[in-house]
Design a protein around this motif. Sequence first.
Motif, PDB file in Angstrom:
ATOM      1  N   ALA A 472       0.721  -1.200   0.088  1.00 18.24           N
ATOM      2  CA  ALA A 472      -0.158   0.044  -0.142  1.00 18.24           C
ATOM      3  C   ALA A 472       0.796   1.293  -0.003  1.00 18.24           C
ATOM      4  N   LEU A 473       2.002   1.255   0.514  1.00 13.32           N
ATOM      5  CA  LEU A 473       3.011   2.399   0.367  1.00 13.32           C
ATOM      6  C   LEU A 473       3.574   2.502  -0.803  1.00 13.32           C
ATOM      7  N   GLY A 474       3.569   1.347  -1.707  1.00 11.00           N
ATOM      8  CA  GLY A 474       4.199   1.386  -2.968  1.00 11.00           C
ATOM      9  C   GLY A 474       5.417   0.756  -3.150  1.00 11.00           C
ATOM     10  N   TYR A 475       5.710  -0.089  -2.265  1.00 14.52           N
ATOM     11  CA  TYR A 475       6.918  -0.800  -2.250  1.00 14.52           C
ATOM     12  C   TYR A 475       6.759  -2.124  -3.198  1.00 14.52           C
ATOM     13  N   GLN A 476       7.505  -2.664  -3.975  1.00 19.91           N
ATOM     14  CA  GLN A 476       7.687  -4.007  -4.324  1.00 19.91           C
ATOM     15  C   GLN A 476       8.058  -4.863  -3.477  1.00 19.91           C
ATOM     16  N   VAL A 477       7.157  -5.911  -3.082  1.00 25.61           N
ATOM     17  CA  VAL A 477       7.408  -6.840  -2.011  1.00 25.61           C
ATOM     18  C   VAL A 477       7.376  -8.322  -2.529  1.00 25.61           C
ATOM     19  N   LYS A 478       8.374  -8.906  -2.063  1.00 27.55           N
ATOM     20  CA  LYS A 478       8.438 -10.431  -2.106  1.00 27.55           C
ATOM     21  C   LYS A 478       8.149 -11.121  -0.567  1.00 27.55           C
ATOM     22  N   PRO A 479       7.137 -11.830  -0.341  1.00 30.04           N
ATOM     23  CA  PRO A 479       6.976 -12.370   0.903  1.00 30.04           C
ATOM     24  C   PRO A 479       7.519 -13.914   1.067  1.00 30.04           C
ATOM     25  N   VAL A 480       8.150 -14.309   1.892  1.00 29.10           N
ATOM     26  CA  VAL A 480       8.664 -15.798   1.937  1.00 29.10           C
ATOM     27  C   VAL A 480       8.503 -16.000   3.334  1.00 29.10           C
ATOM     28  N   GLU A 481       8.187 -17.344   3.641  1.00 32.28           N
ATOM     29  CA  GLU A 481       7.796 -17.913   4.826  1.00 32.28           C
ATOM     30  C   GLU A 481       8.973 -18.613   5.799  1.00 32.28           C
ATOM     31  N   SER A 482      10.414 -18.484   5.255  1.00 32.43           N
ATOM     32  CA  SER A 482      11.397 -19.226   6.013  1.00 32.43           C
ATOM     33  C   SER A 482      12.692 -18.515   5.439  1.00 32.43           C
ATOM     34  N   ALA A 483      13.805 -18.660   6.309  1.00 33.03           N
ATOM     35  CA  ALA A 483      14.904 -18.069   6.086  1.00 33.03           C
ATOM     36  C   ALA A 483      15.680 -18.849   4.555  1.00 33.03           C
ATOM     37  N   ASP A 484      15.372 -20.286   4.556  1.00 33.77           N
ATOM     38  CA  ASP A 484      15.783 -20.835   3.403  1.00 33.77           C
ATOM     39  C   ASP A 484      15.248 -20.479   2.205  1.00 33.77           C
ATOM     40  N   ALA A 485      13.869 -20.144   2.052  1.00 32.59           N
ATOM     41  CA  ALA A 485      13.315 -19.520   0.987  1.00 32.59           C
ATOM     42  C   ALA A 485      13.946 -18.156   0.475  1.00 32.59           C
ATOM     43  N   ALA A 486      14.165 -17.183   1.625  1.00 28.70           N
ATOM     44  CA  ALA A 486      14.774 -15.914   1.342  1.00 28.70           C
ATOM     45  C   ALA A 486      16.112 -16.168   0.813  1.00 28.70           C
ATOM     46  N   LEU A 487      16.989 -17.144   1.298  1.00 27.66           N
ATOM     47  CA  LEU A 487      18.338 -17.127   0.693  1.00 27.66           C
ATOM     48  C   LEU A 487      18.200 -17.939  -0.591  1.00 27.66           C
ATOM     49  N   ALA A 488      17.232 -18.566  -1.088  1.00 30.11           N
ATOM     50  CA  ALA A 488      17.090 -19.273  -2.233  1.00 30.11           C
ATOM     51  C   ALA A 488      16.424 -18.147  -3.331  1.00 30.11           C
ATOM     52  N   TYR A 489      15.677 -17.192  -2.916  1.00 26.09           N
ATOM     53  CA  TYR A 489      15.247 -15.955  -3.620  1.00 26.09           C
ATOM     54  C   TYR A 489      16.516 -15.051  -3.943  1.00 26.09           C
ATOM     55  N   LEU A 490      17.416 -14.977  -3.081  1.00 33.22           N
ATOM     56  CA  LEU A 490      18.725 -14.001  -3.218  1.00 33.22           C
ATOM     57  C   LEU A 490      19.455 -14.567  -4.026  1.00 33.22           C
ATOM     58  N   ALA A 491      19.559 -16.015  -4.027  1.00 33.63           N
ATOM     59  CA  ALA A 491      20.379 -16.850  -4.865  1.00 33.63           C
ATOM     60  C   ALA A 491      20.165 -16.764  -6.347  1.00 33.63           C
ATOM     61  N   ARG A 492      18.969 -16.491  -6.782  1.00 29.79           N
ATOM     62  CA  ARG A 492      18.629 -16.436  -8.072  1.00 29.79           C
ATOM     63  C   ARG A 492      18.914 -15.134  -8.899  1.00 29.79           C
ATOM     64  N   GLY A 493      19.465 -14.111  -7.903  1.00 26.84           N
ATOM     65  CA  GLY A 493      19.883 -12.999  -8.552  1.00 26.84           C
ATOM     66  C   GLY A 493      19.001 -11.880  -8.626  1.00 26.84           C
ATOM     67  N   GLU A 494      17.802 -12.212  -7.772  1.00 27.94           N
ATOM     68  CA  GLU A 494      16.432 -11.035  -7.536  1.00 27.94           C
ATOM     69  C   GLU A 494      17.149  -9.771  -7.016  1.00 27.94           C
ATOM     70  N   GLN A 495      16.658  -8.663  -7.561  1.00 30.04           N
ATOM     71  CA  GLN A 495      17.128  -7.421  -6.895  1.00 30.04           C
ATOM     72  C   GLN A 495      16.330  -7.031  -5.362  1.00 30.04           C
ATOM     73  N   VAL A 496      17.012  -7.056  -4.368  1.00 28.06           N
ATOM     74  CA  VAL A 496      16.704  -6.526  -3.075  1.00 28.06           C
ATOM     75  C   VAL A 496      16.932  -5.594  -2.616  1.00 28.06           C
ATOM     76  N   ASP A 497      16.421  -4.634  -2.152  1.00 24.93           N
ATOM     77  CA  ASP A 497      16.952  -3.271  -1.488  1.00 24.93           C
ATOM     78  C   ASP A 497      17.177  -3.456  -0.035  1.00 24.93           C
ATOM     79  N   LEU A 498      16.269  -4.213   0.648  1.00 21.08           N
ATOM     80  CA  LEU A 498      16.101  -4.397   1.994  1.00 21.08           C
ATOM     81  C   LEU A 498      15.245  -5.599   2.451  1.00 21.08           C
ATOM     82  N   MET A 499      16.037  -6.242   3.308  1.00 21.11           N
ATOM     83  CA  MET A 499      15.181  -7.502   3.910  1.00 21.11           C
ATOM     84  C   MET A 499      14.605  -7.291   5.145  1.00 21.11           C
ATOM     85  N   PHE A 500      13.300  -7.326   5.687  1.00 23.52           N
ATOM     86  CA  PHE A 500      12.703  -7.337   6.668  1.00 23.52           C
ATOM     87  C   PHE A 500      12.282  -8.874   7.294  1.00 23.52           C
TER      88      PHE A 500
END
Length: 567
Positions: A472-500
């Motif tokens: 709603a604030l305008g961010y592009q958001v990728k939600p994941v439910e585990s740390a392993d899924a987050a690392l896998a997403y980053l490993a694919r080379g996806e652009q991420v400015d901030l991880m919360f």
Amino acid sequence: MAIGKSVRDHGGDASADGATGIKADGQMDGSSYNPLGNPGMEHWQATYVSKDGIEDRGNVFFAAVEMTRMPMIITDPRQPDNPIVFANGAFLDLTGYAEGQILGRNCRFLQGGDTDRDTVAEIRHGIEEHRAVAVDILNYKADGTPFWNGLFMGPVFDKDGELLYYFASQLDITDKFNQHQSSIQAQKMEAIGALTAGLAHDFNNLLHVATGNLELATRQLHGSNSAIDALERSRGALDKATRLTQKLLSFARKQNLHPKLVSLNQVVLGLADMLGPTLPKSITLRLDLGTNLPQCQVDADHLDSALLNLVKNAREAMPDGGAITIATREFTGTAPAKLLANGAHPCVEVAIQDSGPGMAEEVVRRSTEPFFTTKGPGTGLGLAMVHGFAEQSQGKLHIASTLGKGTTVTLRFPSAPASPPAPAADKAAAGAAEASENAPAEVERSRWRSKRLLVVDDNADILMLTTEFLQALGYQVKPVESADAALAYLARGEQVDLMFTDIVMPGGMSGIALAQAVARDYPQVKLLAATGYMDQLPEQGDLGTPLDIIPKPFRFDMLGEKIRQLL
């Protein structure tokens, strides 16, 4: 021990002039603690002598009994009321009585109001049955001082099995008993703390979902005042529940602290300025501040809250008026273990003293337990919260109270060296941040609306709620439910400015471990974490980059502001 049998009937071998006895052979004598860690094999449970009478004291055995520092007495069960007929000097030293005050009296004069009646009955039954007894019993000295007595009593027979005397040795085990009780209390509090923290963590997640949805619903409603009022009332109730969980986490030492160098004197002066107008005229506030106090490293906000809680308790203890004194001082000696968690020194302390009615010993002992209160309606979490904050800050809470003389509650913390001046680069960064905060809103919005965020949380409800808000604030958001899924997403080379990320994610990699991995492999990604349950924060050096942490449940405007600051 059967009566009338000779020593030989029991396997002993008494000489004409000597004495012998029956070995314990591992048989327990009673309920007392054995310092050897076993029931014993070689000591005697009963003794046989060939000569009656204790008048002949000119031998090595009586000399040894008089010489030893072990308190010893002999009683004569053949006389009415089994009186003491001999006591060595160590017994007189232990009890503070003179020999003339104890000879001819039964040992019960050592007992008092808090002596356990069941223990007394165990001694009485042992004497009636002519057997050995070993118990720990609360006795009292001549001046009324209580002490825990490790007592062993054993019968002395003649060669035909006739009971002649009872021999008793004593041992002042007060310190050992207190240490044992303190250990039990510490284990109890640790168990309660672990349970409390687990419940508060789960409850915090539920609160976060509820408060977040209320916040979103309020944003989406327009022109419906009654609906908004109802939502605000609900949010007010949830805010109270949130504060309760924070108190629970504070007691359990799982709260998220942000320690920094503070001056106790400055904290107290600021507190006094705020308290002055709020205290009733019948209560006088006094300050006794030490000079040249070193700083200590604590969370200033939690310290303020702790001191306010202590002053509030002091005020409520004096409904008819009195005096509250807030004192600070430096402690440069070796800190007793009970007053400082890690024994470090030098240290600084702040004490809140009242002139109220004081507390009984039992109340003092239980005062830091959660949900224990003597004030009627209330949670009983005030002192529990302060205790948890002190322990988590490597300090200690100590309560001293005397009925009729008031109470003093002391918070002691290790002192810390003064912080060096901030480097010019840090000052420049701070100035840039301030300029950024003051920039026009539309300019700022254009800077962060295109950013891509990776949100990690094992709770599906919280993950969906957070994602909706950030989108709603305008961010592009990728939600994941585990740390392993987050690392896998980053490993694919996806652009991420901030991880919360959430910190506590049971069953897999924690948020701390995830942040460490991301800081190591993707240093360009900004990091933000949230938790309502925190045992210890990582050292900044472990991450390579600062990790900002916000407490759960949080307001979404707080989350939005924090993300804007980081980006």
